[in-house]
Design an enzyme around this catalytic site. Structure first.
Site: not given
Length: 662
Positions: A120, A238, A240, A252, A255, A289, A356, A390
């Protein structure tokens, strides 16, 4: 923790992973929970988390450690998260995964039968455990099953399709209850509680088009903010990098797609250009991100290289074997096929960044207490673990971990409330024939100066749950009252304040009834949903990927105008059954207040850090802004007052956050 001798009543608002985990921990400690949720818990937004949860399991022998996870998280958050809190979360992560495994979560496993791990963003080690591409759903279902067990035992009382309106504070400013509304019957009811935990998720709907569910509106946070709760780091939103743009909402694309080998590219000079791999060779498509989103924004908006001239880039999985994709990413691929009519196993997906997640939220300490005693917060609605950005797959971890922390903390607080009631009950029984208050006042005279000097020391002792000896049972079966430590009792009364009276509960309920009835009578020219769309367009345009001070000033002024226009809304549904319009009008005001907080905080932070990027101030400024943003509500202006406070960043020395960029 020892079981309580009497049931303690705690309200948990939110049926997602954090709320259910807190509920589970309270029940295990012997408490009772009033669980409030907009929707059935199994439909909470937590189920939308697709890719996995971070934990140092090291099942693939990569030499991963909890310290590396800790460092990745602090580094990924651009050094703005409390490092002691983050360290605790990373160290607890493997145990949390093992707990979910024992609950029956069907984690994906290798051929050898051990937990499989995937890559990730922002992490060179394979650290993300996952259940196909529906990890959040599987964790949520497992917790829901566990909580239902306690519900059958009578320790959980569910209020499904009830909306939180406000907390109720006693004369000393301590939260001792809340008001909620039944979303079907429109009944408004006040609840006496020993503590209230908010686990209500993020504020995505403030931005209109986003990846969040429509119930993720930030209304509960806006409500308690207006009642005096601090909001921490609200400017850090955030974006995304990979979502399907839509007219109703953005969807979404996890990731996990990039974690399993997906590549982002556009055409440049007639050839595929893998711009993330070129600029960040160490991480490639797995940069964090915030960085990926800014690079995509630059390619599309500044360089004009988006797919077919639009703000889109390719996310390509077509080079990966179809059977592998089906096993690891089946749910995601199915969703893309349904909404876009194309098979991502055969053709590249087209995606673009979207709002996001919120790194900011209600300010809490390391035990998830807010600045209002008796009110706690956990999950995405708090600000604790992610700093300025994050890392992917840390959201499920922080939700689960914060629930394991806040549940026992709320239980300890509620137990102290119960001990105070027990003490005062003994005092009342010592003075037969007198009122409870008279008995209390006779038992505890006004403290002397020397008592007050000793108060700070006794308060620390008073935090113990063992505040009073159990009554001694004589040989004839009668109870002999215990000896009561008056210093501790005084400290408890100072800390907890008074129990809410029936009159105070009714007054709080009636205030909310009056507010709702006033909304039903609103007869202005504005449409609430059109105002919401305007708010979303403003916030998406000016307070997302790139921020400019003059634009933020303009946005703040326009949002203030929307707040004034809220008073001129006209309501078309004046009924008292399932009136979604009237409830939305109330939510919208809280959303507007929250939007002002986000915008003002972004305007005042003149640096670039994590998800907060300013063209005029492209560098991180540790000298002036290595601080937590704290927002307070000014009831006179209805605007936020922004201050800054220090935090613990002593464990890992701040360094440049480059991710090996060329």
């Amino acid at each position: 923790m020892a079981k309580a001798t009497a049931k303690n009543r705690i309200a948990v608002v939110g049926g997602g992973i954090s709320g259910l985990m807190a509920t589970l921990k309270i029940c295990e400690a012997g408490g009772e929970v009033d669980l409030f949720s907009y929707c059935p818990p199994k439909r909470s937004h937590s189920l939308c988390a697709q890719g996995g949860m971070n934990a140092c399991m090291d099942t693939k022998g990569e030499g991963d450690t909890t310290y590396i996870h800790f460092d990745d998280t602090v580094y990924g958050g651009d050094f703005l998260a409390d490092q002691v809190a983050v360290k605790g979360m990373c160290e607890a992560a493997p145990g949390i995964v093992e707990m979910f495994d024992r609950m029956g979560v069907p984690f994906t496993r290798t051929a050898e039968g051990v937990l499989d791990l995937r890559n990730f963003g922002g992490q060179k080690k394979k650290r993300t455990v996952f259940a196909g591409s529906t990890t959040g759903q599987q964790l949520l279902y497992a917790l829901d099953e566990q909580v239902r067990k306690w519900e059958t035992k009578g320790q959980v009382h569910t209020y499904i399709f009830w909306e939180f309106i406000k907390i109720i504070k006693n004369k000393q400013g301590v939260c001792r209850g809340m008001v909620a509304q039944n979303m079907n019957s429109m009944e408004i009811k006040a609840f006496r509680e020993d503590a209230v935990i908010l686990a209500t998720g993020g504020p995505g709907q403030i931005f209109g088009l986003c990846t969040a569910s429509t119930i993720c509106n930030g209304s509960a946070v806006g409500a308690v903010y207006a009642q005096g709760a601090h909001i921490g780091n609200p400017e850090f939103i955030q974006i995304h990098p990979t979502a399907i743009p839509g007219t109703d909402k953005n969807r979404l694309m996890s990731e996990a797609c990039r974690g399993e080998g997906g590549r982002i590219w556009v055409y440049k000079n007639g050839q595929p250009w893998y711009f993330l791999e070129e600029k960040y060779p160490d991480y490639g498509n797995l940069v964090p991100r915030d960085i990926a989103s800014r690079e995509i924004f630059d390619v599309c908006v500044n360089q004009g290289l988006g797919v077919d001239g639009e703000n889109k880039v390719y996310l390509d999985l077509s080079h990966i074997p179809a059977d592998y994709l089906e096993r690891k990413l089946g749910g995601i691929l199915e969703m893309y096929s349904e909404f876009m009519g194309q098979d991502p196993r055969k053709v590249p997906m087209t995606i673009y960044p979207s709002v996001h997640y919120s790194m900011g939220g209600i300010w809490v300490d390391r035990e998830h207490n807010t600045n209002i005693p008796g009110l706690m917060a956990s999950g995405e609605c708090d600000y604790q673990y992610h700093g300025a950005n994050r890392l992917g797959a840390n959201s499920l971890l922080s939700a689960a971990y914060s629930g394991t922390i806040v549940g026992p903390v709320a239980m300890k607080w509620a137990t102290r409330c119960n001990k105070l009631r027990e003490m005062e009950g003994w005092l009342a029984r010592k003075s037969k024939g007198e009122s409870l208050m008279a008995a209390q006042e006779k038992a505890i005279a006004q403290p002397s100066d020397s008592d007050l000097r000793l108060y700070e020391e006794s308060l620390k002792e008073a935090r113990s749950i063992h505040m009073v000896m159990q009554p001694k049972i004589e040989s004839d079966g009668t109870e002999k009252p215990p000896v009561i430590d008056q210093n501790n009792l005084y400290a408890l009364r100072m800390e907890m304040g008074d129990e809410l009276t029936d009159e105070e509960l009714e007054a709080a309920r009636q205030e909310c009834v009056n507010e709702f009835e006033n909304i039903l009578q609103m007869n202005g020219e504005e449409n609430a949903h059109e105002l919401h769309q305007e708010l979303g367009r403003l916030m998406n345009k000016y307070v997302t990927i790139e921020r400019v001070n003059k634009d933020l000033d303009f946005c703040f002024g326009e949002v203030k105008k929307i707040l004034a226009r809220w008073n001129n809304i006209g309501v078309t549904d004046r009924g008292h059954w399932a009136n979604q319009e009237a409830m939305f009008v109330r939510q919208l005001r809280n959303m507007i207040l929250y939007a002002l907080v986000i915008t003002k905080a972004a305007r005042m932070r003149d640096e670039s850090r994590g998800a907060h990027f300013k063209r005029e101030f492209p560098n991180r400024d540790d000298e002036h802004f290595m601080k937590i943003t704290v927002a307070d509500y000014d009831p006179k202006t209805e605007e936020p007052v922004i201050t800054y406070e220090d935090f613990d960043h002593s464990l890992i020395k701040p360094r440049a956050r480059t991710y090996g960029s060329k």
